[in-house]
Every structure is written in structure tokens, then in C-alpha cells.
Design a protein around this motif. Sequence first.
Motif, mmCIF file in Angstrom:
data_model
loop_
_atom_site.group_PDB
_atom_site.id
_atom_site.type_symbol
_atom_site.label_atom_id
_atom_site.label_comp_id
_atom_site.label_asym_id
_atom_site.label_seq_id
_atom_site.Cartn_x
_atom_site.Cartn_y
_atom_site.Cartn_z
ATOM 1 N N LEU A 143 0.838 -1.200 0.000
ATOM 2 C CA LEU A 143 0.000 0.000 0.000
ATOM 3 C C LEU A 143 0.867 1.242 0.000
ATOM 4 C CD1 LEU A 143 -2.533 -1.087 2.744
ATOM 5 C CD2 LEU A 143 -2.963 -1.004 0.313
ATOM 6 N N GLY A 144 0.323 2.312 -0.522
ATOM 7 C CA GLY A 144 1.018 3.594 -0.436
ATOM 8 C C GLY A 144 0.429 4.403 0.702
ATOM 9 N N ALA A 145 1.059 5.517 1.032
ATOM 10 C CA ALA A 145 0.552 6.333 2.131
ATOM 11 C C ALA A 145 0.698 7.802 1.792
ATOM 12 C CB ALA A 145 1.315 6.035 3.412
ATOM 13 N N SER A 146 -0.237 8.581 2.317
ATOM 14 C CA SER A 146 -0.074 10.021 2.189
ATOM 15 C C SER A 146 0.863 10.524 3.281
ATOM 16 C CB SER A 146 -1.437 10.697 2.297
ATOM 17 O OG SER A 146 -1.292 12.064 2.382
ATOM 18 N N SER A 147 0.789 9.867 4.451
ATOM 19 C CA SER A 147 1.692 10.259 5.525
ATOM 20 C C SER A 147 1.694 9.155 6.566
ATOM 21 C CB SER A 147 1.223 11.567 6.149
ATOM 22 O OG SER A 147 1.801 11.767 7.403
ATOM 23 N N ILE A 148 2.759 9.106 7.402
ATOM 24 C CA ILE A 148 2.776 8.167 8.514
ATOM 25 C C ILE A 148 3.028 8.984 9.768
ATOM 26 C CG2 ILE A 148 3.746 6.077 9.457
ATOM 27 C CD1 ILE A 148 4.403 5.153 6.788
ATOM 28 N N LEU A 149 2.174 8.767 10.769
ATOM 29 C CA LEU A 149 2.226 9.604 11.958
ATOM 30 C C LEU A 149 3.069 8.941 13.033
ATOM 31 C CD1 LEU A 149 -1.543 10.377 11.801
ATOM 32 C CD2 LEU A 149 0.312 11.716 10.901
ATOM 33 N N SER A 150 3.305 9.706 14.090
ATOM 34 C CA SER A 150 4.290 9.234 15.057
ATOM 35 C C SER A 150 3.881 8.004 15.835
ATOM 36 C CB SER A 150 4.608 10.337 16.060
ATOM 37 O OG SER A 150 5.638 11.125 15.577
ATOM 38 N N ASN A 151 2.603 7.700 15.921
ATOM 39 C CA ASN A 151 2.263 6.481 16.636
ATOM 40 C C ASN A 151 2.148 5.305 15.662
ATOM 41 O OD1 ASN A 151 0.041 7.492 15.380
ATOM 42 N ND2 ASN A 151 -1.405 6.891 16.968
ATOM 43 N N GLY A 152 2.694 5.467 14.479
ATOM 44 C CA GLY A 152 2.678 4.375 13.521
ATOM 45 C C GLY A 152 1.406 4.305 12.696
ATOM 46 N N THR A 153 0.495 5.231 12.907
ATOM 47 C CA THR A 153 -0.744 5.229 12.136
ATOM 48 C C THR A 153 -0.466 5.687 10.710
ATOM 49 O OG1 THR A 153 -1.863 5.896 14.139
ATOM 50 C CG2 THR A 153 -3.103 6.077 12.111
ATOM 51 N N VAL A 154 -1.060 4.987 9.777
ATOM 52 C CA VAL A 154 -0.857 5.342 8.365
ATOM 53 C C VAL A 154 -2.055 6.158 7.900
ATOM 54 C CG1 VAL A 154 -0.658 4.434 6.029
ATOM 55 C CG2 VAL A 154 0.527 3.307 7.909
ATOM 56 N N TYR A 155 -1.779 7.339 7.406
ATOM 57 C CA TYR A 155 -2.835 8.242 6.946
ATOM 58 C C TYR A 155 -2.847 8.166 5.425
ATOM 59 C CZ TYR A 155 -5.273 12.771 6.716
ATOM 60 O OH TYR A 155 -6.171 13.780 6.506
ATOM 61 N N SER A 156 -3.879 7.565 4.879
ATOM 62 C CA SER A 156 -3.830 7.299 3.440
ATOM 63 C C SER A 156 -5.234 7.401 2.864
ATOM 64 C CB SER A 156 -3.237 5.903 3.225
ATOM 65 O OG SER A 156 -3.239 5.582 1.865
ATOM 66 N N ARG A 157 -5.381 7.088 1.596
ATOM 67 C CA ARG A 157 -6.655 7.232 0.901
ATOM 68 C C ARG A 157 -7.727 6.418 1.614
ATOM 69 N NH1 ARG A 157 -7.686 10.864 -1.477
ATOM 70 N NH2 ARG A 157 -6.405 10.790 -3.329
ATOM 71 N N VAL A 158 -8.930 6.932 1.677
ATOM 72 C CA VAL A 158 -10.009 6.242 2.411
ATOM 73 C C VAL A 158 -10.245 4.870 1.810
ATOM 74 C CG1 VAL A 158 -11.799 7.291 0.984
ATOM 75 C CG2 VAL A 158 -12.324 6.566 3.293
ATOM 76 N N ARG A 168 2.947 14.331 14.362
ATOM 77 C CA ARG A 168 1.598 14.371 14.936
ATOM 78 C C ARG A 168 1.172 12.974 15.324
ATOM 79 N NH1 ARG A 168 -1.798 16.683 10.712
ATOM 80 N NH2 ARG A 168 -2.651 14.627 10.429
ATOM 81 N N VAL A 169 0.196 12.883 16.237
ATOM 82 C CA VAL A 169 -0.388 11.592 16.590
ATOM 83 C C VAL A 169 -1.875 11.688 16.336
ATOM 84 C CG1 VAL A 169 -0.936 10.062 18.498
ATOM 85 C CG2 VAL A 169 1.346 11.025 18.306
ATOM 86 N N GLN A 170 -2.409 10.692 15.659
ATOM 87 C CA GLN A 170 -3.838 10.730 15.375
ATOM 88 C C GLN A 170 -4.421 9.374 15.684
ATOM 89 O OE1 GLN A 170 -4.521 12.589 11.620
ATOM 90 N NE2 GLN A 170 -6.549 11.703 11.426
ATOM 91 N N LEU A 171 -5.551 9.351 16.415
ATOM 92 C CA LEU A 171 -6.117 8.071 16.797
ATOM 93 C C LEU A 171 -7.299 7.677 15.938
ATOM 94 C CD1 LEU A 171 -6.042 8.614 20.645
ATOM 95 C CD2 LEU A 171 -4.459 7.300 19.254
ATOM 96 N N ASP A 172 -7.917 8.674 15.260
ATOM 97 C CA ASP A 172 -9.085 8.340 14.452
ATOM 98 C C ASP A 172 -9.037 9.148 13.160
ATOM 99 O OD1 ASP A 172 -10.899 10.318 16.796
ATOM 100 O OD2 ASP A 172 -9.897 10.959 14.966
ATOM 101 N N SER A 173 -9.977 8.873 12.294
ATOM 102 C CA SER A 173 -10.002 9.563 11.003
ATOM 103 C C SER A 173 -10.827 10.824 11.042
ATOM 104 C CB SER A 173 -10.595 8.647 9.933
ATOM 105 O OG SER A 173 -10.072 7.364 10.022
ATOM 106 N N ILE A 174 -11.274 11.228 12.227
ATOM 107 C CA ILE A 174 -12.238 12.334 12.287
ATOM 108 C C ILE A 174 -11.573 13.668 12.559
ATOM 109 C CG2 ILE A 174 -14.268 13.202 13.476
ATOM 110 C CD1 ILE A 174 -14.990 10.352 14.094
ATOM 111 N N CYS A 175 -10.595 13.673 13.481
ATOM 112 C CA CYS A 175 -10.119 14.994 13.911
ATOM 113 C C CYS A 175 -9.350 15.697 12.812
ATOM 114 C CB CYS A 175 -9.283 14.881 15.177
ATOM 115 S SG CYS A 175 -7.871 13.848 14.986
ATOM 116 N N PHE A 176 -8.791 14.992 11.884
ATOM 117 C CA PHE A 176 -8.085 15.653 10.786
ATOM 118 C C PHE A 176 -8.356 14.866 9.516
ATOM 119 C CE2 PHE A 176 -5.152 18.617 9.169
ATOM 120 C CZ PHE A 176 -4.477 17.978 8.152
ATOM 121 N N ASN A 177 -8.980 15.516 8.554
ATOM 122 C CA ASN A 177 -9.334 14.803 7.328
ATOM 123 C C ASN A 177 -9.598 15.840 6.248
ATOM 124 O OD1 ASN A 177 -10.245 12.768 5.524
ATOM 125 N ND2 ASN A 177 -10.967 11.598 7.276
ATOM 126 N N GLU A 178 -10.032 15.384 5.112
ATOM 127 C CA GLU A 178 -10.396 16.324 4.053
ATOM 128 C C GLU A 178 -11.734 15.892 3.487
ATOM 129 O OE1 GLU A 178 -7.450 16.845 0.998
ATOM 130 O OE2 GLU A 178 -8.926 17.696 -0.355
#
Lengths: 460, 380
Positions: B255-270, B298-308
Motif C-alpha cells: 500500500l502507499g501512504a499520504s503520511s505516517i504519523l508518530s504512533n505508527g498510524t498510516v494516513y492514506s486514501r479512504v 503528529r499523533v492521530q487516533l481516528d479519522s475524524i479529527c483531521f481529514n479532508e
Amino acid sequence: MDFQVVVLAGGFSKKLVPLVSKEVPKALLPVANRPVLSYVLDLLEQSNLKDLIVVVEGSDAAFRVGGWISAAYLDRLHVDVAPVPEDIGTAGALRAISHHLTARDILVVSGDLVSDVPPGAVAAAHRRHDAVVTATLCSNPVSGPADSGSSGAKDKTKKPGRNIIGLDPSRQFLLHIAAGAELEKDLRVQKSILRAVGEMELRADLMDAHLYAIKRSVLLEVLDQKETFQSIKKDVLPYLVRSQLKSEVLSNGAPQVEENGNDKVNSQSKRITQSQILANASNRSFHELYAFGPDGSASARRTHKCCVYIANNNKYCARLNSIQAFSDINRDVTGEANHLSGYSFSAHNNLIHPSAELGSKTTVGPHCLLGEGSQMGDKCSVKRSVIGRHCRIGSSVKIVNSVVMDHVTIGDGCSVQGSVVCSNVQLQERVTLKDCQVGASYVVTAGSEYRGESLAKKEK
Amino acid sequence: MQFDDKSRVEKAKKRAVVNQTEVRNRVELFRHLPQYEHGTQLPDLESKFFRNDPMHRAVYKVGLQYLAGDITGGNARCIAMLQAFSEAIRDYTTPAEKTLTRDLTAKIGSYVSFLIECRPLSISMGNAIRFLKNRIAKLPLTLSESEAKTSLCLDIDRFINEKIILADRVIVRHASTKIRDGDVLLTYGSSCVVEMLLSHALELGKKFHVVIVDSRPKLEGQSLLRRLVANGLNCTYTHLNAVSYIMHEVTRVFLGASSILSNGTVYSRVGTAAVAMVANAFSVPVLICCEAYKFHERVQLDSICFNELGDPQAVAKVSGRGDVNYLGSLGNKDNLQLLNLMYDATPSEYISMIVTDYGMIPPTSVPVIVREYCRDQLWI
């Protein structure tokens, strides 16, 4: 934003005789009591384009236009009026002023355009696709009733200029353009373009607004190479559209050859990777797909893009290129498109200047314009017409659907219908004019009746 | 900026270059994210073309392309933006009585706010901008203007080269060692690194099969499918609803990613999170290919607090089928809200390994890389 504006104000147009004369070049013809060039200049001023070059054919006309512009737009615009020899064509005019052009893109506007299409939108579409030329299209204006216009027998340019325009499915690129005389013959479509795009939409209901955004380097190259090109619309634009997949104008996309050694291979491949990332991620237009060839090899074919901006339906756009168009535009600007005229219309939907005098029992209908200092006699009736400044109109005069310019004297009992009466004309008593054009300073003898004629003073 | 704070939104609107009209029907949970009417932005920006303060034409063009959706994908957007900035810097001249560093930083700031109005920045773009501002601030005062400009343009070129192009090559080389003959690889959406990886593995002569999972409304996988099939790969194409049916045949997921956050969460296409979770349920290893410049502290736990939020109408329409219009008049009802999220967050426990240009690391090592190599945003 690196755009330079050139307004092609024409000179002495043969189609508009007898309205134009040596004193009144085409650019200064009044529409709703304002010279038609003022509409273009106001549109450009509203879009914050303050540095313009106005090209006029004929030094005499250039002198008059320049004089009027410096009086009317003293501090608002910075205008360079450039005279060019007559009958040189639009492309020829650009060739003549080519040394003045410095910006990256040129916005070419025709001086007889009455419109509120934002030039910024055309420029933005041009930049977004990095196009070589962008044309502006809008739906054909509704022209006046054909039989009351200038009589069919005499005026062959009755039909508005028909165009056949070929667009791609997304309506952003121009694939084919044919206009005017070419329409009588067969329509020839480039097979390579059709194959590359897949689907082409042919439209006959669009009008070319003569507002082009052209890349300067390409324009100068085309004008240099093709000496015979006279008109932008008939020669330059179709040439660019036809050759868009076999571009000879730019060193576009040809990979640069680096100096030597390992660097060459490395930086080549880096650049290829970079361009591939960008290309794969974006919506590729059919030009890029064509250039990259069926097997994805590097571009062996150079292409350039011809874009098009289709104006919204609620925008008004018309060109003053015939007498019929002159009457239509006058009617529209006082009627539906009255936001363009810049005047505020009264409650009766017409504009009567405060210094104008109306006799008793005189009615002025809606969509009319009465200039300053005009005097109307008793029992007159004005419907859907434009009357200029300082006119003296007698009693029992009927003016319907006409344009009367400044300093006109109309005797009693006249009836003017569907006609254009130029400045300084004198109509004596009981003259009936229907669908006529009366040139400047003409005297129409009493009791005469003219139908569909063009009256002008003989040039000495 | 939080968009549910009315006073700040008003202030931002006054400064705004792009005139945005807000959508009437907004999902309450996502009120803090900007949501605008999609049809009106482009014509409005176009009509103001000449009126804006002199925005450099390259930046304007890139902004228009973002707004119109002509460029998508983290790497491409970042490269396009950096190239536009490079051109703007080349054409820049310091006004009288101003220092280069301060004025240029202010100018870049204005360009960035314009780009944000066209489309919210991706995290990779944010990192690149911080890098650029850092380089501008660190310019020695003794440099003349032209030297400073060339130095900045060289820095930008080096950033693109090292952090994106070369990084991609390193990632592709490492990850292709993980592909064996007979593998069935699954990928989701369209990631440029994964595409390069698959093409490279094919050139190395490995025999494998690719499954491309795609989803509406963007259907990005279709262009990837076309290119891979043109290259000669054996591909299977399916949509997200079928991922659990096809997962039992798959051996690895890339998989590709748009970004990877500090807690290892991968922020990528929905949709990426769904694919990763299904793979985890089937014990299929999930490998993320991501360049290091996309990491964020940054650390993000869910897809809600920061999204587009994308265009909500795109969810209701099917492209190419104008007759499929089931929502029709319902679109304007008050109790129906359409939501089109663009990104989601995949928790780190579903990721087996992240392949970066610093090597192959477990998700827990991301904060280490951010700490060690990201000193002052220099990304040494």
C-alpha cells in the motif's frame, strides 16, 4: 500576471457604410450613446487590466480614437494607440506591432465586442492547461427580426457569422474550427486528432467572441513563418488548431540534450521519473497521451494545446460587424443587457437625461434612451429607440426601433422605423423612413419616403 | 484552522483570495473541516484572475490545477508545488528597503495560503514548505540576491531529487526483494511508489500476479490498471466490496501512504484501513511503501479529527452514467447529508512493515526517524 492586452479597433469598415465615415471610425460608433470601444475598455478596466495597446487602421482614425480615449480615460487607463496601414488584417496588425509585445501571453480583443465575459476566466483557462491559444465562445445572440433588418437583397451579410466548432468531450479543447466561406464547401476533419481524442462534439450554435489568449512566442513565430496570414480568425487560429498534434511551432517537450558523461544519463532518468510521477498522477489530456505514443515511449511527437473557454449562458456577448448587429446591440443594451450600459434605468425602464425636454402628450416607451439636451415636440412617440444628444425633434414624430445619433433635426410628422440616423442629419417634414440608414450630415427632403435604403452624402 | 469557530472563519474569509461558498447541508461530526460548494470555486477564481495581488503565474497555475482536480497524489502535488515555488523564486526581486529572507518568507506564506484555499495541503506538502522556509531563514546574510536565489533553487531541486526521486528508487529496490516468484500481490487505489515497484519487479523478471482493489467515487485504480496491463503484468481488478473474497488468494499487500504519523498510524486514501484490516484477518503481511519526508510528528487516533472533505455530490453520481440519479431531488432535504471523506487512518497493529528510504522499519520506529533525521526540518 504577465499578460499584455491588445485591442484591435479596426478602422473604416466597409460593412458599416454609411454609419461610419471619416469623422466616425468604427471604434467610435455610438451604442446607447457611448462609443462601442468604451465597452471593451470598461470591461478591461473592471478586470484590472490597465495597460493596453489599441491598434487602429489608418492614421486619421487613429488620431481620432486616441483623442477620444485620452479625454475619456485620462487617469483610469494607460493606453498606447498604434496606427497601422489600412486593410492589413488582424494578423497583419499584430505583425506590425510585434515589437511592442513583451509579456508571456497576449490577450487579443476585438474592439467591436460588447460583452461581459470576464477576460480573467479566459486567461485562467489558458494558463491552467498551458495552452498555445485559447478562444472564447458563447452562444449566438438572438438577432432581430430578419425581415425588418436591412433589406435582404442589398445586404449579403445578413446572417450572423456561422461557425462549426469541434470540441472534445470535456469541452475544454478546441479540435476543429471552420467559419464563413469554408462552410459552403465540405467539412474536413483531421483524422489524427479524431483518433487521438476518440469523440468529438460538433457545435454550430456557438459564436466566436474574438477574445483570444495567445502565447507570445508562438504568435510571433507563426506570424514570421507564415507571411500570407492576414486574419487571426481565418488563418492563424485554424492553422494552430489543425497542427495541434503535429506541432511545428514550439520546442515543446523535446528532451534537452545535456553536456556529457554520466551526468547525462542520471539527470535524464531523474527528469523522466519526475515527469512520470507528475504525468501518472494528473488527468492526462489527449495531447500527452498522443505524444507519448502507444507504447509509452518518450515523446517523439510534439503537440500543443488549443483550449477554449465557453462563456456561461447568462453572459451577453455580441460583435458589431454589420448594420443588423448594430441595431440589435443597441436594442439589447437598452433592453435585456442594460447592466452593460452603465446607466441606471428609471422606473419606466428607460433613461431620459434630465436636461432633455419633452413636449406635451409625448410618450417615451420602455427600453429607450434619450440623450442630453434633446428636445422633443408634442405628441411624439418613441418606442425601443436610442436618441442621441442635442437632437431637435418636431411634433407628431414617431420613432420606433431606431437609433438616432447626435445633433439630428427631425421635422414634424416624420416617421422613423427600424432605421439608423447618423449625426448632423436633417430630416425635413413628413419624411418616412423604414429600415434605412442615413449617413452623417445628410439632408432628407420633405415628404420623401424611403424603404430599405442607404442614404449618404456623396464624398467630394 | 478549526472551521466550527465562527469568528475565525469570518476573519479568514476577509483575507481569502478564493471566494468559497459553504455547503448548506453539513455533517455535524465534521463541522471543523472546510466544506465548500464544488461548482462555484473554479469560475469564481477564474474571473478574479487579473484582480489579485500579483500572484506568480506558476503558483496560480498550480492552484488552478489543484482546484480543478487535475493533479492528485501526494508526490505529484508536492513536486508541482515545489517547481512552481522554484520558478517564483527565480523571478523574484527584493523590493527596496526590505531584506530578502523576511520578504521572501512572507511571499511564500501568501502563496501557501492561496494554495490552501484551492485545496487543503497534504502532509508531504506541509513538510516541504517547512523545509523551504527553513532554508530561506538559514541563508547567510553575506550572499547577494542572485546567489541566494540560485542557492534556494538548488536546494529545492536537491530536495525533490533526494527526498522523492532517489527515495523512490531506494524503496523500490528494497521492496522488490520482498516479492518472490508465484506471489499474488494486492494493492489499493493508485500509489506512484507501488506502481514503480511493480514495474521494477517485472523488469527483474519475477513472476507474480497483481490484484488491484478500487473504490468509488474516484476510481483511481483504473488508470493504474491501464498502465500495468500496458506493461505486460497479469492483473485482476475488483472493488472494495469484494476485498474479503479475494484476500484468501493474496500473499502480500503493498500500500502507499499520504503520511505516517508518530504512533505508527498510516494516513492514506479512504479504504486503505479496510484493506489492511482484512489482510490482517487473513494473516497476510501488509507492507507500506512511503518516503521518509512524509513522516510527521503528529499523533492521530481516528479519522475524524483531521481529514479532508471532498465533493459530496460525487458520492451520489456515477461518472459516465447520467441516468443513474437515484438521489435526485432528495439531495436538498435537510435530514439527508452526504459525506465524502478523502483520507482515513490505519492503526499500526495492522501494518507489518514500512519500507522507506531509510530502510525497512516496523511502524514503531517512525518517531525515531522523525527525531533523528528531521532535526530542524532539514531531513539530513
